[in-house]
Design a protein around this motif. Structure first.
Motif, PDB file in Angstrom:
ATOM      1  N   LYS A  84     -18.538  -1.258   2.254  1.00 55.22           N
ATOM      2  CA  LYS A  84     -18.860   0.165   2.292  1.00 55.22           C
ATOM      3  C   LYS A  84     -17.857   0.978   1.476  1.00 55.22           C
ATOM      4  O   LYS A  84     -18.229   1.978   0.836  1.00 55.22           O
ATOM      5  N   THR A  85     -16.608   0.572   1.477  1.00 56.17           N
ATOM      6  CA  THR A  85     -15.608   1.271   0.669  1.00 56.17           C
ATOM      7  C   THR A  85     -15.892   1.106  -0.824  1.00 56.17           C
ATOM      8  O   THR A  85     -15.752   2.052  -1.599  1.00 56.17           O
ATOM      9  N   VAL A  86     -16.299  -0.093  -1.220  1.00 54.61           N
ATOM     10  CA  VAL A  86     -16.707  -0.315  -2.614  1.00 54.61           C
ATOM     11  C   VAL A  86     -17.887   0.585  -2.960  1.00 54.61           C
ATOM     12  O   VAL A  86     -17.904   1.247  -4.010  1.00 54.61           O
ATOM     13  N   PHE A 130     -11.865 -15.951   6.538  1.00 56.77           N
ATOM     14  CA  PHE A 130     -11.958 -16.280   5.121  1.00 56.77           C
ATOM     15  C   PHE A 130     -13.354 -16.011   4.575  1.00 56.77           C
ATOM     16  O   PHE A 130     -13.505 -15.599   3.423  1.00 56.77           O
ATOM     17  N   VAL A 131     -14.369 -16.255   5.393  1.00 56.87           N
ATOM     18  CA  VAL A 131     -15.736 -15.928   4.971  1.00 56.87           C
ATOM     19  C   VAL A 131     -15.843 -14.440   4.671  1.00 56.87           C
ATOM     20  O   VAL A 131     -16.401 -14.026   3.644  1.00 56.87           O
ATOM     21  N   ALA A 132     -15.307 -13.605   5.568  1.00 54.55           N
ATOM     22  CA  ALA A 132     -15.354 -12.156   5.373  1.00 54.55           C
ATOM     23  C   ALA A 132     -14.649 -11.757   4.082  1.00 54.55           C
ATOM     24  O   ALA A 132     -15.172 -10.965   3.277  1.00 54.55           O
ATOM     25  N   LYS A 133     -13.462 -12.284   3.868  1.00 51.58           N
ATOM     26  CA  LYS A 133     -12.701 -11.953   2.668  1.00 51.58           C
ATOM     27  C   LYS A 133     -13.417 -12.447   1.406  1.00 51.58           C
ATOM     28  O   LYS A 133     -13.491 -11.739   0.393  1.00 51.58           O
ATOM     29  N   ALA A 169      -2.935  12.858   4.179  1.00 57.45           N
ATOM     30  CA  ALA A 169      -3.678  11.853   4.933  1.00 57.45           C
ATOM     31  C   ALA A 169      -5.074  12.367   5.245  1.00 57.45           C
ATOM     32  O   ALA A 169      -5.261  13.562   5.515  1.00 57.45           O
ATOM     33  N   ARG A 170      -6.041  11.458   5.189  1.00 60.66           N
ATOM     34  CA  ARG A 170      -7.433  11.799   5.443  1.00 60.66           C
ATOM     35  C   ARG A 170      -7.978  10.901   6.544  1.00 60.66           C
ATOM     36  O   ARG A 170      -7.717   9.696   6.561  1.00 60.66           O
ATOM     37  N   LEU A 171      -8.736  11.505   7.427  1.00 61.95           N
ATOM     38  CA  LEU A 171      -9.245  10.804   8.605  1.00 61.95           C
ATOM     39  C   LEU A 171     -10.592  10.173   8.291  1.00 61.95           C
ATOM     40  O   LEU A 171     -11.512  10.851   7.828  1.00 61.95           O
ATOM     41  N   GLY A 172     -10.702   8.871   8.529  1.00 65.36           N
ATOM     42  CA  GLY A 172     -11.955   8.173   8.278  1.00 65.36           C
ATOM     43  C   GLY A 172     -12.075   6.931   9.140  1.00 65.36           C
ATOM     44  O   GLY A 172     -11.105   6.462   9.725  1.00 65.36           O
ATOM     45  N   ASN A 173     -13.288   6.404   9.196  1.00 64.74           N
ATOM     46  CA  ASN A 173     -13.568   5.237  10.032  1.00 64.74           C
ATOM     47  C   ASN A 173     -14.467   4.292   9.245  1.00 64.74           C
ATOM     48  O   ASN A 173     -15.573   4.653   8.842  1.00 64.74           O
ATOM     49  N   LEU A 174     -14.006   3.068   9.037  1.00 65.82           N
ATOM     50  CA  LEU A 174     -14.749   2.101   8.239  1.00 65.82           C
ATOM     51  C   LEU A 174     -16.011   1.602   8.934  1.00 65.82           C
ATOM     52  O   LEU A 174     -16.840   0.941   8.295  1.00 65.82           O
ATOM     53  N   GLU A 175     -16.160   1.916  10.207  1.00 59.78           N
ATOM     54  CA  GLU A 175     -17.388   1.535  10.903  1.00 59.78           C
ATOM     55  C   GLU A 175     -18.458   2.617  10.809  1.00 59.78           C
ATOM     56  O   GLU A 175     -19.576   2.428  11.295  1.00 59.78           O
ATOM     57  N   GLU A 176     -18.122   3.740  10.168  1.00 61.84           N
ATOM     58  CA  GLU A 176     -19.103   4.797   9.969  1.00 61.84           C
ATOM     59  C   GLU A 176     -19.833   4.582   8.642  1.00 61.84           C
ATOM     60  O   GLU A 176     -19.700   3.555   7.995  1.00 61.84           O
ATOM     61  N   THR A 206      -8.043  -8.823  17.509  1.00 63.79           N
ATOM     62  CA  THR A 206      -9.444  -8.482  17.732  1.00 63.79           C
ATOM     63  C   THR A 206     -10.311  -9.724  17.571  1.00 63.79           C
ATOM     64  O   THR A 206      -9.876 -10.759  17.070  1.00 63.79           O
ATOM     65  N   GLY A 207     -11.567  -9.608  17.964  1.00 60.61           N
ATOM     66  CA  GLY A 207     -12.495 -10.723  17.829  1.00 60.61           C
ATOM     67  C   GLY A 207     -13.130 -10.755  16.450  1.00 60.61           C
ATOM     68  O   GLY A 207     -12.915  -9.871  15.619  1.00 60.61           O
ATOM     69  N   TYR A 208     -13.960 -11.784  16.238  1.00 64.14           N
ATOM     70  CA  TYR A 208     -14.586 -11.930  14.932  1.00 64.14           C
ATOM     71  C   TYR A 208     -15.669 -10.890  14.677  1.00 64.14           C
ATOM     72  O   TYR A 208     -16.106 -10.713  13.548  1.00 64.14           O
ATOM     73  N   ASP A 209     -16.083 -10.168  15.746  1.00 67.25           N
ATOM     74  CA  ASP A 209     -17.004  -9.055  15.514  1.00 67.25           C
ATOM     75  C   ASP A 209     -16.327  -7.984  14.666  1.00 67.25           C
ATOM     76  O   ASP A 209     -16.923  -7.444  13.728  1.00 67.25           O
ATOM     77  N   LYS A 210     -15.061  -7.693  14.956  1.00 66.69           N
ATOM     78  CA  LYS A 210     -14.329  -6.696  14.173  1.00 66.69           C
ATOM     79  C   LYS A 210     -13.997  -7.222  12.773  1.00 66.69           C
ATOM     80  O   LYS A 210     -13.937  -6.459  11.806  1.00 66.69           O
ATOM     81  N   THR A 211     -13.771  -8.530  12.651  1.00 71.45           N
ATOM     82  CA  THR A 211     -13.567  -9.114  11.331  1.00 71.45           C
ATOM     83  C   THR A 211     -14.781  -8.843  10.454  1.00 71.45           C
ATOM     84  O   THR A 211     -14.658  -8.469   9.284  1.00 71.45           O
ATOM     85  N   LEU A 212     -15.958  -9.016  11.021  1.00 71.56           N
ATOM     86  CA  LEU A 212     -17.199  -8.757  10.286  1.00 71.56           C
ATOM     87  C   LEU A 212     -17.340  -7.281   9.944  1.00 71.56           C
ATOM     88  O   LEU A 212     -17.688  -6.913   8.816  1.00 71.56           O
ATOM     89  N   LEU A 213     -17.020  -6.411  10.903  1.00 75.24           N
ATOM     90  CA  LEU A 213     -17.248  -4.982  10.723  1.00 75.24           C
ATOM     91  C   LEU A 213     -16.214  -4.316   9.814  1.00 75.24           C
ATOM     92  O   LEU A 213     -16.541  -3.360   9.106  1.00 75.24           O
ATOM     93  N   ILE A 214     -14.975  -4.805   9.835  1.00 78.79           N
ATOM     94  CA  ILE A 214     -13.904  -4.178   9.051  1.00 78.79           C
ATOM     95  C   ILE A 214     -13.634  -4.939   7.760  1.00 78.79           C
ATOM     96  O   ILE A 214     -13.739  -4.398   6.656  1.00 78.79           O
ATOM     97  N   ASP A 215     -13.277  -6.210   7.872  1.00 77.75           N
ATOM     98  CA  ASP A 215     -12.848  -6.978   6.704  1.00 77.75           C
ATOM     99  C   ASP A 215     -13.991  -7.247   5.731  1.00 77.75           C
ATOM    100  O   ASP A 215     -13.750  -7.400   4.527  1.00 77.75           O
TER     101      ASP A 215
END
Length: 217
Positions: free
Chosen positions: A95-97, A130-133, A48-55, A80-89
Motif C-alpha cells: 500500500k505504501t508503494v 520471508f514470504v512477506a518480505k 511527524a505525520r500520523l498514519g496507519n498502514l492497515e488503513e 506479534t502473530g503472522y496475521d500482523k506480518t501479512l498486514l504490515i510487512d
C-alpha cells in the motif's frame, strides 16, 4: 529531499532520522501511528505525520504531500502473530508503494531481510516473514518507481562500525550481521546515489566504507 520514513519509531527508523538530521543533506519526516510518537519527534525538531498502514492507500497518500522520497522500514515486530506480518510487512508495504506512485513520488527505498530473494536460504521458523518480505520486494521492483531494496543481515544494537559489504549475490561473507545504525547510514547514502537505483542487495558488516561499497553495485 524531504524523506518520509515509514516506521520512523522503529530502531532503524530512529537511527535514520538522526543520521539525516546530522548530515543535513535531506530532511527527515516521520510517519508514525501514535499521537505520542508525533509529539516525541516534534520535540526533537522533526516533522511527524500520523498514519496507519492497515488503513487505505488513500489515507497513506494523504501523508505524502511535499515528499520527495519514501523509505519503508516498518515491521510488525517479533511479538506479534503472522496475521500482523501479512498486514504490515506485506500489505502495508504494498500500500505504501501504491500511495507513493499515486503521489507522483519516484524514489523509494525498502528495508527487507537478508536473502529474502532466495527461497532456499529462508529460515524455516520464520518462513511467513520471508514470504512477506519477498513479495513486497517483488511488488516494488515490478513497479515503475526508482527503487532500492536493502536486505540487511542479523541486526545488532552496536555502535557504528562504518564498513560494509553490499552484494546482490552474497556467498560466505565474513559476517552475517550489521549494526542497525550502519543500516541507517546505508539508507541515507543510497537516497541520491545513482549506483543504488533499481538495485537490490544483501548488506552485512564488511571491509569497504559505505560509499565505496555502494559504488561497486
Amino acid at each position: 529531499m524531504n524523506v518520509l520514513i515509514v516506521g520512523a519509531n522503529g530502531q532503524i527508523g530512529q537511527h535514520l532520522v538522526d543520521v539525516l538530521k546530522e548530515e543535513g543533506k535531506h530532511t527527515p519526516v516521520a510517519f508514525v501511528r501514535k499521537e505520542e510518537q508525533v509529539k516525541q519527534f516534534e520535540d526533537k525538531g522533526v516533522e511527524a505525520r500520523l498514519g496507519n498502514l492497515e488503513e487505505s492507500v488513500s489515507s497513506i497518500k494523504e501523508q505524502m504531500s511535499d515528499i520527495d522520497a519514501v523509505v519503508f522500514t516498518a515491521g510488525s515486530g517479533g511479538s506479534t502473530g503472522y496475521d500482523k506480518t501479512l498486514l504490515i510487512d506485506l500489505d502495508g508495504a504494498v500500500k505504501t508503494v501504491e500511495a507513493t506512485k499515486a503521489s507522483g513520488i519516484d524514489r523509494f527505498v525498502m528495508v527487507s531481510a537478508f536473502q529474502a530473494d532466495d527461497r532456499d536460504k529462508w529460515n524455516e521458523d520464520m518462513k511467513p516473514y520471508f514470504v512477506a518480505k519477498h513479495f513486497a520486494d517483488m511488488w516494488l521492483m515490478d513497479s515503475s518507481l526508482n527503487y532500492t531494496v536493502i536486505r540487511p543481515g542479523l541486526l545488532e544494537n552496536e555502535d557504528s562500525i562504518g564498513t560494509v559489504l553490499a552484494s546482490d549475490s552474497m556467498t560466505d561473507p565474513d559476517s552475517y550481521s550489521i549494526p542497525r545504525v550502519d543500516v541507517a547510514k546505508v539508507i541515507a547514502a543510497s537516497l541520491d546515489n545513482e549506483a543504488t537505483y533499481k538495485q537490490s542487495f544483501d548488506l552485512v558488516t564488511g571491509k569497504d566504507n559505505i560509499k565505496d561499497a555502494l559504488n561497486k553495485l
